[in-house]
Design an enzyme around this catalytic site. Structure first.
Site, mmCIF file in Angstrom:
data_model
loop_
_atom_site.group_PDB
_atom_site.id
_atom_site.type_symbol
_atom_site.label_atom_id
_atom_site.label_comp_id
_atom_site.label_asym_id
_atom_site.label_seq_id
_atom_site.Cartn_x
_atom_site.Cartn_y
_atom_site.Cartn_z
ATOM 1 N N GLU A 57 0.918 -1.309 -0.027
ATOM 2 C CA GLU A 57 0.018 -0.016 -0.119
ATOM 3 C C GLU A 57 0.816 1.233 0.065
ATOM 4 O O GLU A 57 0.455 2.372 -0.503
ATOM 5 C CB GLU A 57 -0.983 -0.058 1.137
ATOM 6 C CG GLU A 57 -1.913 -1.146 1.135
ATOM 7 C CD GLU A 57 -1.647 -2.557 1.787
ATOM 8 O OE1 GLU A 57 -0.231 -2.737 1.749
ATOM 9 O OE2 GLU A 57 -2.367 -3.370 2.043
ATOM 10 N N CYS A 91 -1.561 0.600 6.984
ATOM 11 C CA CYS A 91 -2.181 1.032 5.576
ATOM 12 C C CYS A 91 -3.489 1.439 5.534
ATOM 13 O O CYS A 91 -3.846 1.863 4.733
ATOM 14 C CB CYS A 91 -1.615 -0.169 4.632
ATOM 15 S SG CYS A 91 0.108 -0.579 4.598
HETATM 16 N N1 THU Z 1 2.231 -6.714 4.016
HETATM 17 C C1 THU Z 1 1.595 -5.800 2.952
HETATM 18 O O1 THU Z 1 2.390 -5.454 1.839
HETATM 19 N N2 THU Z 1 0.524 -5.152 2.969
HETATM 20 C C2 THU Z 1 -0.312 -5.474 4.178
HETATM 21 O O2 THU Z 1 -1.292 -4.665 4.231
HETATM 22 C C3 THU Z 1 0.054 -6.497 5.017
HETATM 23 C C4 THU Z 1 1.588 -7.016 5.078
HETATM 24 C C5 THU Z 1 3.492 -7.217 3.743
HETATM 25 C C6 THU Z 1 4.487 -6.420 4.397
HETATM 26 C C7 THU Z 1 5.730 -7.794 4.683
HETATM 27 O O3 THU Z 1 6.687 -7.756 3.585
HETATM 28 C C8 THU Z 1 4.827 -8.967 4.500
HETATM 29 O O4 THU Z 1 3.505 -8.539 3.921
HETATM 30 C C9 THU Z 1 4.710 -10.017 5.398
HETATM 31 O O5 THU Z 1 3.914 -9.114 6.647
#
Ligand code: THU
Length: 137
Positions: A57, A91
């Site tokens: 995000e 996010c």
């Molecule tokens: N992650 C995201 O990119 N967006 C989210 O809303 C949840 C978590 C990513 C962060 C990290 O790189 C991976 O997912 C594991 O937590």
């Protein structure tokens, strides 16, 4: 403006395929429709210093602002299976700033308004309330 959710999911999956997530092994892709018709995307970008990882995000919001801004209308994000996941708490706050109550968010339980995902959100209006008070003579 009506969202083509299938197209948004496809854009999110495509972004997910380019994620840089060697540490968690959990690639994420996000896509959103902007009120001018643009579709913006992002993927998570991790780092050897684990704590500075960027969620998908973050990239999406950066792309929104760098591409001219606008209001987010519809949002989805997916995991490595292409399944819809919830945006993390931080996010949700990022999304609120650029979509507010009107933003529709796809969840594993269907499409819901942003107010369901981040009830009683803190936002720019809370800053304005104090600023307005301070500006009074
Ligand atoms: N992650 C995201 O990119 N967006 C989210 O809303 C949840 C978590 C990513 C962060 C990290 O790189 C991976 O997912 C594991 O937590």
């Amino acid at each position: 403006m009506d969202a083509d959710w299938e197209a948004l999911r496809a854009a999110a999956r495509d972004a997910m395929s380019r994620a840089y997530a060697p540490y968690s092994g959990f690639p994420v892709g996000a896509a959103a429709l902007v009120d001018d018709g643009r579709v913006v995307v992002g993927c998570n970008v991790e780092n050897a210093a684990y704590g500075v990882a960027l969620c998908a995000e973050c990239g999406l919001i950066s792309s929104l602002v760098a591409g001219g801004g606008g209001r987010l209308v519809a949002f989805t994000c997916v995991d490595a299976r292409g399944a819809t996941i919830m945006p993390c708490g931080r996010c949700r706050q990022l999304l609120w700033e650029h979509g507010g109550a009107a933003l529709l968010v796809e969840t594993p339980q269907g499409v819901v308004p942003m107010t369901d995902v981040l009830p009683q959100a803190f936002g720019p209006q809370d800053l304005d309330a104090v600023r307005d008070r301070e500006e009074k003579p």
